[in-house]
Design a protein around this motif. Structure first.
Motif, PDB file in Angstrom:
ATOM      1  N   THR A  27      34.445  24.864  40.360  1.00 39.96           N
ATOM      2  CA  THR A  27      33.990  24.380  39.276  1.00 39.96           C
ATOM      3  C   THR A  27      33.672  25.521  38.125  1.00 39.96           C
ATOM      4  O   THR A  27      33.721  26.569  38.293  1.00 39.96           O
ATOM      5  N   ALA A  28      33.414  24.960  36.889  1.00 42.26           N
ATOM      6  CA  ALA A  28      32.806  25.788  35.816  1.00 42.26           C
ATOM      7  C   ALA A  28      31.557  26.716  36.194  1.00 42.26           C
ATOM      8  O   ALA A  28      31.433  27.537  35.599  1.00 42.26           O
ATOM      9  N   PHE A  29      30.787  26.160  37.225  1.00 41.13           N
ATOM     10  CA  PHE A  29      29.542  26.670  37.399  1.00 41.13           C
ATOM     11  C   PHE A  29      29.738  27.757  38.708  1.00 41.13           C
ATOM     12  O   PHE A  29      28.806  28.284  38.986  1.00 41.13           O
ATOM     13  N   ASN A  30      30.581  27.688  39.479  1.00 42.01           N
ATOM     14  CA  ASN A  30      30.790  28.508  40.703  1.00 42.01           C
ATOM     15  C   ASN A  30      31.255  30.196  40.266  1.00 42.01           C
ATOM     16  O   ASN A  30      31.696  30.271  39.164  1.00 42.01           O
ATOM     17  N   VAL A  31      30.774  30.781  41.058  1.00 43.83           N
ATOM     18  CA  VAL A  31      30.953  32.396  40.813  1.00 43.83           C
ATOM     19  C   VAL A  31      31.564  33.110  42.077  1.00 43.83           C
ATOM     20  O   VAL A  31      30.954  32.892  43.053  1.00 43.83           O
ATOM     21  N   VAL A  32      32.253  34.161  41.742  1.00 46.25           N
ATOM     22  CA  VAL A  32      32.837  34.829  43.041  1.00 46.25           C
ATOM     23  C   VAL A  32      31.849  36.201  42.662  1.00 46.25           C
ATOM     24  O   VAL A  32      31.910  36.887  41.598  1.00 46.25           O
ATOM     25  N   LYS A  33      31.100  36.529  43.952  1.00 48.46           N
ATOM     26  CA  LYS A  33      30.480  37.729  43.872  1.00 48.46           C
ATOM     27  C   LYS A  33      31.272  38.787  44.601  1.00 48.46           C
ATOM     28  O   LYS A  33      31.753  38.499  45.714  1.00 48.46           O
ATOM     29  N   THR A  34      31.246  40.007  43.816  1.00 51.25           N
ATOM     30  CA  THR A  34      32.314  40.850  44.750  1.00 51.25           C
ATOM     31  C   THR A  34      31.765  42.121  45.406  1.00 51.25           C
ATOM     32  O   THR A  34      32.185  42.534  46.222  1.00 51.25           O
ATOM     33  N   ASP A  35      30.530  42.530  44.952  1.00 49.25           N
ATOM     34  CA  ASP A  35      29.903  43.641  45.494  1.00 49.25           C
ATOM     35  C   ASP A  35      29.045  43.493  46.852  1.00 49.25           C
ATOM     36  O   ASP A  35      28.588  42.336  47.200  1.00 49.25           O
ATOM     37  N   GLY A  36      29.100  44.607  47.571  1.00 54.84           N
ATOM     38  CA  GLY A  36      28.549  44.503  48.859  1.00 54.84           C
ATOM     39  C   GLY A  36      27.156  45.289  48.628  1.00 54.84           C
ATOM     40  O   GLY A  36      26.687  45.546  47.317  1.00 54.84           O
ATOM     41  N   GLY A  42      34.180  44.275  45.927  1.00 47.34           N
ATOM     42  CA  GLY A  42      35.430  43.844  46.755  1.00 47.34           C
ATOM     43  C   GLY A  42      36.498  43.121  45.944  1.00 47.34           C
ATOM     44  O   GLY A  42      36.499  43.157  44.532  1.00 47.34           O
ATOM     45  N   VAL A  43      37.583  42.802  46.428  1.00 52.37           N
ATOM     46  CA  VAL A  43      38.757  42.272  45.955  1.00 52.37           C
ATOM     47  C   VAL A  43      39.341  41.010  46.474  1.00 52.37           C
ATOM     48  O   VAL A  43      39.464  41.033  47.609  1.00 52.37           O
ATOM     49  N   LEU A  44      39.368  39.987  45.596  1.00 55.47           N
ATOM     50  CA  LEU A  44      40.084  38.762  46.173  1.00 55.47           C
ATOM     51  C   LEU A  44      41.536  38.573  45.604  1.00 55.47           C
ATOM     52  O   LEU A  44      41.728  38.470  44.238  1.00 55.47           O
ATOM     53  N   THR A  45      42.479  38.514  46.558  1.00 58.96           N
ATOM     54  CA  THR A  45      43.946  38.025  45.915  1.00 58.96           C
ATOM     55  C   THR A  45      44.011  36.517  46.261  1.00 58.96           C
ATOM     56  O   THR A  45      43.816  36.105  47.289  1.00 58.96           O
ATOM     57  N   GLU A  70      31.147  37.992  39.404  1.00 59.18           N
ATOM     58  CA  GLU A  70      29.921  38.834  39.362  1.00 59.18           C
ATOM     59  C   GLU A  70      29.801  40.241  40.091  1.00 59.18           C
ATOM     60  O   GLU A  70      30.195  40.117  41.108  1.00 59.18           O
ATOM     61  N   GLY A  71      29.911  41.538  39.349  1.00 60.79           N
ATOM     62  CA  GLY A  71      29.993  42.667  40.470  1.00 60.79           C
ATOM     63  C   GLY A  71      31.103  43.428  39.726  1.00 60.79           C
ATOM     64  O   GLY A  71      31.701  43.340  38.697  1.00 60.79           O
ATOM     65  N   THR A  72      31.431  44.502  40.551  1.00 63.60           N
ATOM     66  CA  THR A  72      32.334  45.508  39.857  1.00 63.60           C
ATOM     67  C   THR A  72      33.667  45.416  40.544  1.00 63.60           C
ATOM     68  O   THR A  72      34.729  46.171  40.194  1.00 63.60           O
TER      69      THR A  72
END
Length: 79
Positions: A27-36, A42-45, A70-72
């Motif tokens: 949804t428009a409100f969801n976030v992918v957090k990448t950092d540990g 992290g990387v999502l493909t 969110e993250g690097t």
């Protein structure tokens, strides 16, 4: 105040890892957090990414260009 059902933010937390999935719909409100915890991004493909009902074009997305990251780390859409 808007009355939108299920409008709370949900997170996909990569925790600094690399993951590959076929399809992701957010949804428009969801976030992918990448950092540990160690700060590693992290990387999502994904082959198919849809956000708020809109398919996203192929490419590499980072937090400086996409408000839903969110993250690097990064999200790569690679059909």
């Amino acid at each position: 105040m808007l009355d939108t059902p299920n409008s709370g933010a949900a997170y996909l937390d990569l925790n600094g890892h690399t993951e590959t999935v076929n399809r992701l719909t957010m949804t428009a409100f969801n976030v992918v957090k990448t950092d540990g915890d160690d700060g590693k991004g992290g990387v999502l493909t994904v082959k198919s990414l849809t956000i708020a009902g809109k398919p996203q074009p192929a490419g590499t997305y980072t937090a400086d260009k996409a408000k839903w990251i969110e993250g690097t780390g990064k999200v790569i859409v690679q059909p």
